[in-house]
Design an enzyme around this catalytic site. Structure first.
Site, PDB file in Angstrom:
ATOM      1  CG  ASP A 159      -2.021  -0.986   1.171  1.00  0.00           C
ATOM      2  OD1 ASP A 159      -2.256  -1.513   0.071  1.00  0.00           O
ATOM      3  OD2 ASP A 159      -2.614  -1.270   2.212  1.00  0.00           O
ATOM      4  CE  LYS A 196       5.435  -2.491  -3.600  1.00  0.00           C
ATOM      5  NZ  LYS A 196       4.450  -2.184  -2.536  1.00  0.00           N
ATOM      6  CD  GLU A 223       3.081  -7.199  -6.790  1.00  0.00           C
ATOM      7  OE1 GLU A 223       3.664  -7.416  -5.710  1.00  0.00           O
ATOM      8  OE2 GLU A 223       2.000  -6.590  -6.872  1.00  0.00           O
TER       9      GLU A 223
END
Ligand SMILES: [Zn+2]
Length: 216
Positions: free
Chosen positions: A12, A15, A87
């Site tokens: 949160d 990114k 990710e």
């Protein structure tokens, strides 16, 4: 000079939103990006942000060689002017080495985005390798807040609403509808150490033994 930049933070912290913004700004200037992701919440081959924006991406498989992927892509006469890896905490350390090689040997900027530490406050291997190799590490300071209002610096995993500190490092969350439902919550370090999530804090506040004593 091309760079490997690691944008990191908690869950949160914005990114993926920043990744999408970099992608948007560069494509508006006519540049073409190669976008990698892994286990995005929007599904395979997607890069999405919590604000609802989404773009197509290449889903990184176990053991995939990202350097070879780019060499193949370019040798087919296709374009890639820069690389985004979202990710990035889920990438293998070897895949981070391949991204560094993309910077050095193919002269492309690589922007990696990832969560620094897992729910036990240990570095993800991919994030560790990025800290070791990146030309620049940018810690994102978007206002992710703990329930107490302090800046959230740690990721907590909950199972059935209770914070846990054991389990596999990677479990994609928000699996709803079961008693052992896995969720994630960002906390300040103090409340991560005390294992006090918003729900736990609320329950404690409502417990009879901590109600203020009334003198009548
Ligand atoms: Zn807190």
């Amino acid at each position: 000079m091309s760079e490997l930049v690691f944008f990191c933070g908690t869950m949160d912290c914005g990114k993926s939103t920043l990744a999408l913004q970099i992608e948007h700004n560069r494509s508006a200037r006519g540049l073409v990006g190669m976008i990698f992701t892994r286990n995005d919440r929007a599904g395979e081959g997607k890069l999405s942000s919590r604000l609802g924006l989404v773009t197509d991406a290449v889903e990184v498989e176990d053991g995939a060689d990202l350097y070879a992927h780019l060499v193949d892509h370019l040798s087919q006469g296709r374009r890639a002017d820069y690389v985004i890896a979202d990710e990035a905490q889920f990438l293998d350390p070897e895949q981070i080495d391949q991204l560094a090689r993309v910077v050095d040997d193919l002269d492309l900027d690589v922007y990696a985005f990832g969560i620094t530490t897992d729910f036990r406050s240990k570095l993800f291997p991919g994030s560790q390798r990025l800290v070791e190799l990146a030309d620049r590490v940018e810690v994102l300071q978007v206002e992710a807040l703990c329930w107490c209002g302090a800046r959230a610096t740690h990721n907590a995993r909950t199972v059935g609403g209770v914070m846990v500190v054991e389990g596999a490092q990677v479990v994609v969350g928000d699996v709803t509808g079961s008693a052992d439902e896995i969720g994630y919550e960002v906390l300040c370090r103090r409340h991560h150490r005390r294992r006090m999530t918003a729900a736990t804090a609320r329950a404690a506040a409502l417990a009879p033994d901590v109600l203020p004593v009334s003198s009548g």
